[in-house]
Design a protein around this motif. Structure first.
Motif, PDB file in Angstrom:
ATOM      1  N   TYR A 127      17.022 -10.406  -2.671  1.00 33.37           N
ATOM      2  CA  TYR A 127      16.256  -9.295  -3.238  1.00 33.37           C
ATOM      3  C   TYR A 127      14.953  -9.753  -3.897  1.00 33.37           C
ATOM      4  CZ  TYR A 127      14.929  -5.313  -6.078  1.00 33.37           C
ATOM      5  OH  TYR A 127      14.225  -4.296  -6.650  1.00 33.37           O
ATOM      6  N   PRO A 128      14.919 -10.843  -4.690  1.00 32.22           N
ATOM      7  CA  PRO A 128      13.630 -11.254  -5.277  1.00 32.22           C
ATOM      8  C   PRO A 128      12.548 -11.489  -4.232  1.00 32.22           C
ATOM      9  CG  PRO A 128      15.434 -12.384  -6.377  1.00 32.22           C
ATOM     10  CD  PRO A 128      16.038 -11.666  -5.206  1.00 32.22           C
ATOM     11  N   THR A 129      12.930 -12.060  -3.081  1.00 33.24           N
ATOM     12  CA  THR A 129      11.937 -12.324  -2.034  1.00 33.24           C
ATOM     13  C   THR A 129      11.367 -11.030  -1.470  1.00 33.24           C
ATOM     14  OG1 THR A 129      13.014 -14.402  -1.439  1.00 33.24           O
ATOM     15  CG2 THR A 129      11.562 -13.415   0.201  1.00 33.24           C
ATOM     16  N   ILE A 130      12.237 -10.114  -1.055  1.00 34.09           N
ATOM     17  CA  ILE A 130      11.752  -8.865  -0.446  1.00 34.09           C
ATOM     18  C   ILE A 130      11.047  -7.997  -1.478  1.00 34.09           C
ATOM     19  CG2 ILE A 130      13.868  -7.530  -0.816  1.00 34.09           C
ATOM     20  CD1 ILE A 130      11.696  -7.576   2.361  1.00 34.09           C
ATOM     21  N   SER A 131      11.407  -8.122  -2.762  1.00 37.98           N
ATOM     22  CA  SER A 131      10.731  -7.349  -3.806  1.00 37.98           C
ATOM     23  C   SER A 131       9.291  -7.815  -3.984  1.00 37.98           C
ATOM     24  CB  SER A 131      11.503  -7.470  -5.116  1.00 37.98           C
ATOM     25  OG  SER A 131      10.871  -6.748  -6.136  1.00 37.98           O
ATOM     26  N   LYS A 132       9.074  -9.141  -3.927  1.00 40.83           N
ATOM     27  CA  LYS A 132       7.710  -9.657  -4.012  1.00 40.83           C
ATOM     28  C   LYS A 132       6.872  -9.166  -2.837  1.00 40.83           C
ATOM     29  CE  LYS A 132       8.976 -13.862  -6.573  1.00 40.83           C
ATOM     30  NZ  LYS A 132       9.052 -15.338  -6.525  1.00 40.83           N
ATOM     31  N   TRP A 133       7.463  -9.158  -1.647  1.00 37.66           N
ATOM     32  CA  TRP A 133       6.746  -8.665  -0.472  1.00 37.66           C
ATOM     33  C   TRP A 133       6.420  -7.184  -0.624  1.00 37.66           C
ATOM     34  CZ3 TRP A 133       4.816 -10.856   3.984  1.00 37.66           C
ATOM     35  CH2 TRP A 133       5.013 -12.238   4.116  1.00 37.66           C
ATOM     36  N   HIS A 134       7.334  -6.422  -1.179  1.00 34.08           N
ATOM     37  CA  HIS A 134       7.080  -4.995  -1.386  1.00 34.08           C
ATOM     38  C   HIS A 134       5.876  -4.786  -2.298  1.00 34.08           C
ATOM     39  CE1 HIS A 134       7.677  -1.216  -3.692  1.00 34.08           C
ATOM     40  NE2 HIS A 134       7.901  -0.730  -2.482  1.00 34.08           N
ATOM     41  N   CYS A 135       5.808  -5.539  -3.395  1.00 33.09           N
ATOM     42  CA  CYS A 135       4.688  -5.402  -4.328  1.00 33.09           C
ATOM     43  C   CYS A 135       3.374  -5.812  -3.667  1.00 33.09           C
ATOM     44  CB  CYS A 135       4.945  -6.244  -5.572  1.00 33.09           C
ATOM     45  SG  CYS A 135       6.365  -5.708  -6.549  1.00 33.09           S
ATOM     46  N   ALA A 136       3.393  -6.938  -2.936  1.00 32.02           N
ATOM     47  CA  ALA A 136       2.155  -7.431  -2.316  1.00 32.02           C
ATOM     48  C   ALA A 136       1.645  -6.481  -1.243  1.00 32.02           C
ATOM     49  CB  ALA A 136       2.395  -8.819  -1.724  1.00 32.02           C
ATOM     50  N   ILE A 137       2.549  -5.974  -0.386  1.00 27.12           N
ATOM     51  CA  ILE A 137       2.128  -5.064   0.693  1.00 27.12           C
ATOM     52  C   ILE A 137       1.644  -3.746   0.114  1.00 27.12           C
ATOM     53  CG2 ILE A 137       2.931  -3.819   2.731  1.00 27.12           C
ATOM     54  CD1 ILE A 137       4.888  -6.084   3.259  1.00 27.12           C
ATOM     55  N   THR A 138       2.310  -3.262  -0.941  1.00 29.89           N
ATOM     56  CA  THR A 138       1.898  -2.000  -1.552  1.00 29.89           C
ATOM     57  C   THR A 138       0.500  -2.100  -2.139  1.00 29.89           C
ATOM     58  OG1 THR A 138       4.215  -1.516  -2.068  1.00 29.89           O
ATOM     59  CG2 THR A 138       2.542  -0.262  -3.247  1.00 29.89           C
ATOM     60  N   LYS A 139       0.185  -3.228  -2.791  1.00 30.67           N
ATOM     61  CA  LYS A 139      -1.149  -3.399  -3.350  1.00 30.67           C
ATOM     62  C   LYS A 139      -2.216  -3.345  -2.265  1.00 30.67           C
ATOM     63  CE  LYS A 139       0.221  -6.096  -7.415  1.00 30.67           C
ATOM     64  NZ  LYS A 139       0.144  -7.424  -8.095  1.00 30.67           N
ATOM     65  N   ILE A 140      -1.939  -3.993  -1.129  1.00 34.48           N
ATOM     66  CA  ILE A 140      -2.919  -3.998  -0.033  1.00 34.48           C
ATOM     67  C   ILE A 140      -3.044  -2.615   0.577  1.00 34.48           C
ATOM     68  CG2 ILE A 140      -3.376  -4.898   2.277  1.00 34.48           C
ATOM     69  CD1 ILE A 140      -2.169  -7.528   1.397  1.00 34.48           C
ATOM     70  N   ALA A 141      -1.918  -1.919   0.773  1.00 31.69           N
ATOM     71  CA  ALA A 141      -1.956  -0.591   1.398  1.00 31.69           C
ATOM     72  C   ALA A 141      -2.662   0.430   0.518  1.00 31.69           C
ATOM     73  CB  ALA A 141      -0.540  -0.117   1.709  1.00 31.69           C
ATOM     74  N   ASP A 142      -2.624   0.247  -0.811  1.00 30.31           N
ATOM     75  CA  ASP A 142      -3.240   1.204  -1.731  1.00 30.31           C
ATOM     76  C   ASP A 142      -4.691   0.884  -2.055  1.00 30.31           C
ATOM     77  OD1 ASP A 142      -0.892   2.537  -1.796  1.00 30.31           O
ATOM     78  OD2 ASP A 142      -0.187   1.662  -3.686  1.00 30.31           O
ATOM     79  N   ARG A 143      -5.264  -0.188  -1.459  1.00 30.66           N
ATOM     80  CA  ARG A 143      -6.662  -0.502  -1.733  1.00 30.66           C
ATOM     81  C   ARG A 143      -7.559   0.590  -1.158  1.00 30.66           C
ATOM     82  NH1 ARG A 143      -7.068  -6.993  -0.403  1.00 30.66           N
ATOM     83  NH2 ARG A 143      -5.838  -7.716  -2.193  1.00 30.66           N
TER      84      ARG A 143
END
Length: 477
Positions: A176-192
């Motif tokens: 879960y920690p790994t996929i959670s970090k990916w979720h945060c990183a992808i969300t930041k890029i998608a919301d730019r």
């Protein structure tokens, strides 16, 4: 003439060597003479002369093509250095709004400035970098929707990415920690608010490829207002995720659900109206007998009566398995309280009746021999004196609840009748004990002594079968 030539050579030898002044600490230039009207400067590929007031960056003297260090993005642009990469489970479930068959694969995922890149493994990433023509699978994150999902897969920690063109991807990891970090990183890029090309042009100190000038360092302009992406135009409902009234909609839905739950009828009301019917298979013995107003379930009585009517002499009765599909059909009819006739032609095979009876006992939430009596019956069978053993078992049987006691008495009296026709049906006391031992009793918690428990189960069944008249008496139930 020869003397003059010697004199000139000596003069040239005495002159000091020509020293060229440094040119801003950068690259030396070479001048080529041409026959054309003008002359042009020829410089190395990495030659860039910055303005005097702006300190220049160190010049890369390697003549490797820069495209070998970057991966071509959509539209032929270059992506920045990858932010993070690791192995994740990936599945593409939709392309352009058309559903695809879900196929999970372990993929080396690389996250760049505005793209997701999928490789078969990390070795392929290096191969793609060396061979620009060999492209990886890319996912444009501009305008994408990123969210957790539990409906699209039974796996845990599943991340769903919906692109602006209607493609849908699932990313999953058991960590879960790994996929959670990916979720945060992808969300930041998608919301730019701006695209990757806009971000590149806003960087200070970029070089134009068609000019020898070096752009001066300047302050990046404010990004333009975000235009509606293609997905929001194609699917207007998706804009609800980003609408200002989203919280109001959620509150309204919660209020409607609360009203529905408070007004819905109770379970007892639905049962009284006949909309919900309790099952027979899988129901607790005490509950079933209380509902039917008896101490022995009606289904058990029907099965025993049918077996005694036409199955006492059947070869391997209770040992041979019946057709499972027909047994399940019989079970469904009993649970739905349909009119049941065990003498019907569809139940002609007596092993279907015996199979349904054994299934009923196996699916009881608590066995016919209750959990709290399991250890006591095991200890009773260890008694060495046969007469004392019978009395101990009889005492335990009399302590059972009435439904368990009466059902047990009816069943063992029936099995005595089966043994009276053993020459025809080829069933012995030991054979019936092996069949009904694990069917009528088992421990509440499996302690790992399954083989030992099975021995005691068979011994208890065999002892009760042999001493059934002494334990239960001769009175009919």
């Amino acid at each position: 003439m020869a003397g003059t030539r010697v004199t000139n050579m000596q003069t040239a030898a005495k002159q000091p060597p020509l020293v060229l002044p440094p040119s801003h600490g950068a690259v030396a230039m070479r001048i080529k003479a041409t026959n054309s009207s003008g002359e042009r400067l020829s410089q190395t590929k990495s030659m860039v002369i910055p303005e005097p007031e702006t300190p220049g960056k160190p010049i890369n003297r390697h003549r490797r093509n820069q495209s070998q260090h970057s991966i071509g993005g959509a539209g032929g642009g270059e992506l920045s250095v990858p932010l993070q990469s690791t192995y994740l489970n990936k599945a593409k479930i939709s392309e352009g709004g058309k559903k695809l068959r879900k196929n999970w694969t372990s993929t080396w995922v690389v996250l760049s400035s505005d793209h997701l890149l999928f490789y078969k493994d990390n070795k392929q990433e290096a191969l793609v970098n060396l061979k620009p023509g060999n492209r990886a699978e890319e996912v444009d994150l501009n305008g994408a929707i990123v969210d957790w999902t539990k409906e699209k897969s039974s796996r845990r920690h599943v991340l769903q990415i919906t692109t602006s063109v209607g493609d849908e991807y699932l990313l999953q990891s058991d960590d879960y920690p790994t996929i959670s970090k990916w979720h945060c990183a992808i969300t930041k890029i998608a919301d730019r608010p701006c695209s990757g090309a806009g971000r590149q042009l806003a960087r200070p100190g970029l070089q134009r490829s068609s000019s020898q000038e070096h752009l001066p360092r300047r302050v990046a302009e404010a990004p333009p207002a975000k235009e509606p992406n293609r997905r929001s135009l194609m699917f207007p409902s998706s804009r609800l995720k980003h609408s200002a009234s989203d919280s109001n909609d959620k509150i309204g839905v919660k209020n409607r659900l609360k009203k529905f739950i408070s007004r819905r009828p109770s379970m007892k009301t639905l049962q009284e109206k006949g909309l919900i019917k309790d099952r027979v298979f899988g129901c607790h013995l005490l509950t079933l007998c209380s509902r039917e107003g008896t101490t022995v379930p009606k289904f058990i009585r029907l099965c025993i009566q049918e077996v005694e009517r036409r199955g006492l002499q059947s070869d391997g009765v209770y040992r041979v398995s019946g057709n499972l599909a027909t047994i399940q059909k019989l079970r469904f009819m009993v649970d739905q309280e349909e009119a049941l006739n065990l003498g019907d032609s569809q139940f002609e095979d007596i092993h279907v009746i015996t199979g349904a009876l054994k299934m009923f006992f196996r699916e009881l939430p608590e066995p016919l021999f209750p959990f709290r009596f399991f250890d006591q019956f095991v200890e009773s069978i260890k008694t060495k004196d046969p007469k004392q053993r019978v009395q101990v078992v009889k005492k335990l049987v009399n302590q059972l609840p009435k439904p368990n006691q009466h059902t047990m008495k009816l069943l063992f009296c029936h099995l005595q009748k089966i043994l009276s026709h053993s020459r025809k049906n080829l069933m012995s006391t030991q054979g019936l004990s092996i069949v009904f031992g694990p069917t009528l009793m088992w421990p509440e918690h499996d302690s790992g002594n399954m083989a030992v428990n099975m021995v005691y189960q068979n011994q208890i069944m065999e002892h009760i079968l042999i001493e059934s008249r002494e334990i239960f008496g001769t009175d009919e139930v």
